[in-house]
Design an enzyme around this catalytic site. Structure first.
Site, short mmCIF file in Angstrom:
data_model
loop_
_atom_site.label_atom_id
_atom_site.label_comp_id
_atom_site.label_asym_id
_atom_site.label_seq_id
_atom_site.Cartn_x
_atom_site.Cartn_y
_atom_site.Cartn_z
N SER A 19 -2.56 -7.83 2.88
CA SER A 19 -2.74 -7.80 4.19
C SER A 19 -2.95 -9.04 4.78
O SER A 19 -3.05 -9.52 5.93
CB SER A 19 -4.02 -6.76 4.66
N LYS A 78 -16.70 -7.32 6.21
CA LYS A 78 -15.56 -8.13 5.89
C LYS A 78 -14.79 -8.46 7.42
O LYS A 78 -13.85 -9.29 7.33
CB LYS A 78 -14.67 -7.22 5.16
N ARG A 137 -1.81 -5.98 -8.39
CA ARG A 137 -0.61 -6.64 -8.15
C ARG A 137 -0.59 -7.56 -9.29
O ARG A 137 0.27 -7.34 -10.16
CB ARG A 137 -0.57 -7.42 -6.84
N HIS A 184 0.93 -1.14 0.11
CA HIS A 184 -0.15 0.14 0.10
C HIS A 184 0.88 1.31 0.18
O HIS A 184 0.86 2.22 -0.62
CB HIS A 184 -0.85 0.01 1.29
#
Ligand code: ADP
Length: 172
Positions: A128, A41, A90, A17
Site C-alpha cells: 500500500s 500509524k 511477500r 491483498h
C-alpha cells in the site's frame, strides 16, 4: 464452519491483498477482512474509507465480509468465532515481523493458528505504501489497485495539492 480473519491496515487495499483474499475464499467457508483502526500509524484513509474500498473490491466474493476492529486481534478473532488468522507473505523482508506477530498471538492464545499465503509472483513487490508513493508522484496505479481505489487515491492527492496551494497563496 471454518472462518479465517485477515487483519491489516488496508490503507488502501491492493491487488496483492485481493490475491490473498481470493485464495483464502477458496479454502475457508468464510473470510473476514478485518480493517484495523491503527491510528498510531496515521493512516492515509479513514477507517470508514478503508472499509468501504475493501468492501467494494471484494463485492464479487460471496463468502468474504469486511469488518473493522479496534481491540486486541485475538479478542476480535474469538469474538467472531474464528480459529485462523490469515496473513500475506511477500518476501523475506516480511518474515521477521510476521514471525514475531504470529508467535506473540500464539502465546496469547494457543488455539488460534496463523496461516500465511503467498500472492501471485507479480504482486510480491506490491505494498500500500508503494502504491501511495507512485500515485503521489503522478504515476499510473491501475496495475496495482482496483479502479475505485485508484479514483480515491487520485481524489485525495488532488485535495491535498489544492489545500497546499491555498496555504501557499495565504502565506504569499
Ligand atoms: P499491516 O499494517 O497489518 O501490515 P497491511 O494492509 O499492510 O497491514 O497488510 C496486511 C497483510 O497483508 C500483511 O500480512 C501483509 O504482509 C499482507 N500483504 C500486504 N501486501 C501484500 C501483497 N502484495 N501480497 C501479499 N500479502 C500482502
Amino acid at each position: 464452519m471454518q472462518i479465517a480473519v485477515y487483519p491489516g491496515s488496508f490503507d488502501p487495499i491492493t491487488y496483492g491483498h485481493l490475491d490473498v483474499i481470493q485464495r483464502a475464499a477458496r479454502l475457508f467457508d468464510q473470510v473476514i477482512v478485518a480493517v484495523a483502526q491503527n491510528e498510531e500509524k496515521h493512516p492515509f484513509f479513514t477507517l470508514e474509507e478503508r472499509c468501504k474500498l475493501a468492501a467494494t473490491a471484494t463485492a464479487g466474493l460471496a463468502n468474504v465480509e469486511v469488518d473493522s476492529f479496534r481491540s486486541l486481534l485475538i479478542d476480535y478473532v474469538l469474538q467472531r468465532k474464528a480459529r485462523v488468522i490469515l496473513r500475506g507473505l511477500r518476501a523475506v523482508s516480511d518474515f521477521e515481523f510476521e514471525f514475531q506477530l504470529a508467535l506473540t498471538n500464539r502465546r496469547i492464545n494457543e488455539q488460534i493458528e496463523t496461516i500465511f499465503m503467498m500472492p501471485r509472483d507479480t504482486y510480491t513487490f506490491l505494498s500500500s505504501r508503494i502504491v501511495k508513493e507512485v500515485c503521489r508522484l503522478g504515476g499510473d496505479v491501475s496495475p496495482f489497485v482496483p479502479p475505485p481505489v485508484r479514483s480515491a487515491l487520485q481524489a485525495r492527492y488532488a485535495e491535498l495539492a489544492e489545500s497546499a496551494h491555498c496555504n501557499r497563496s495565504h502565506i504569499g
